[in-house]
Design a protein around this motif. Sequence first.
Motif, short mmCIF file in Angstrom:
data_model
loop_
_atom_site.label_atom_id
_atom_site.label_comp_id
_atom_site.label_asym_id
_atom_site.label_seq_id
_atom_site.Cartn_x
_atom_site.Cartn_y
_atom_site.Cartn_z
N ARG A 1 -5.93 -4.44 -0.35
CA ARG A 1 -5.21 -5.33 0.56
C ARG A 1 -3.77 -5.56 0.13
NH1 ARG A 1 -3.80 -10.17 -0.06
NH2 ARG A 1 -5.16 -10.50 -1.84
N LYS A 2 -3.54 -5.83 -1.16
CA LYS A 2 -2.17 -6.09 -1.62
C LYS A 2 -1.28 -4.86 -1.41
CE LYS A 2 -3.23 -8.53 -5.69
NZ LYS A 2 -2.78 -9.03 -6.98
N VAL A 3 -1.83 -3.69 -1.66
CA VAL A 3 -1.04 -2.47 -1.47
C VAL A 3 -0.69 -2.30 0.00
CG1 VAL A 3 -1.09 0.05 -1.65
CG2 VAL A 3 -1.98 -1.35 -3.52
N SER A 4 -1.67 -2.43 0.89
CA SER A 4 -1.37 -2.24 2.31
C SER A 4 -0.39 -3.31 2.81
CB SER A 4 -2.64 -2.22 3.16
OG SER A 4 -3.35 -3.42 3.06
N GLU A 5 -0.50 -4.53 2.34
CA GLU A 5 0.44 -5.58 2.73
C GLU A 5 1.84 -5.28 2.22
OE1 GLU A 5 -1.11 -9.46 1.75
OE2 GLU A 5 -2.80 -9.22 3.13
N LEU B 1 2.42 0.90 -7.45
CA LEU B 1 3.54 0.19 -6.85
C LEU B 1 4.27 -0.67 -7.86
CD1 LEU B 1 2.20 -0.90 -3.34
CD2 LEU B 1 3.44 1.17 -4.00
N CYS B 2 3.61 -1.01 -8.94
CA CYS B 2 4.24 -1.84 -9.98
C CYS B 2 4.06 -1.16 -11.33
CB CYS B 2 3.60 -3.23 -10.04
SG CYS B 2 3.79 -4.16 -8.51
N GLY B 3 5.09 -1.29 -12.17
CA GLY B 3 5.03 -0.68 -13.50
C GLY B 3 4.23 -1.50 -14.50
N GLY B 4 3.87 -2.69 -14.15
CA GLY B 4 3.11 -3.57 -15.04
C GLY B 4 2.30 -4.52 -14.18
N PRO B 5 2.29 -5.80 -14.52
CA PRO B 5 1.57 -6.78 -13.69
C PRO B 5 2.11 -6.79 -12.26
CG PRO B 5 2.27 -7.76 -15.77
CD PRO B 5 2.91 -6.41 -15.68
N TRP B 6 1.27 -7.24 -11.34
CA TRP B 6 1.64 -7.23 -9.93
C TRP B 6 2.82 -8.16 -9.66
CZ3 TRP B 6 0.26 -4.05 -6.17
CH2 TRP B 6 0.66 -4.37 -4.87
N HIS B 7 3.84 -7.60 -8.98
CA HIS B 7 5.00 -8.37 -8.51
C HIS B 7 5.29 -7.91 -7.08
CE1 HIS B 7 6.01 -10.20 -12.34
NE2 HIS B 7 5.79 -9.02 -12.90
#
Length: 105
Positions: A50-54, A20-26
């Motif tokens: 969890r972060k992905v499902s949210e 979902l992100c090209g680098g660090p989570w945003h």
Amino acid sequence: MRHLGMSMTEYLQVFDRVNLCGGPWHWDEARATAAALLRSDRKVLVLLGRKVSESFGVDVRAPAIAEVGGKKLLIAPHPSGRCRLWNEPGMEDEVQMMLWKLIRS
């Protein structure tokens, strides 16, 4: 792949892997990518963590099956070694059963 009970060949034949992100989570980038995936022609999405499902607007405890925007979603624990849900008895079997149910439907 291991938690899903699949060989590398099976995994690569069945799934397109997308971060979902090209680098660090945003969060903004993750939500934008999630929205694009919901508009795609994919029928089944496997969300790991969890972060992905949210990011997809789903807030349920893994494992679970949900539907968003006409897409079937398998919500599974993140496969990192830090996620201890995979250590719960029967977790791999339950996720595998849910996955095969979605793939075959």
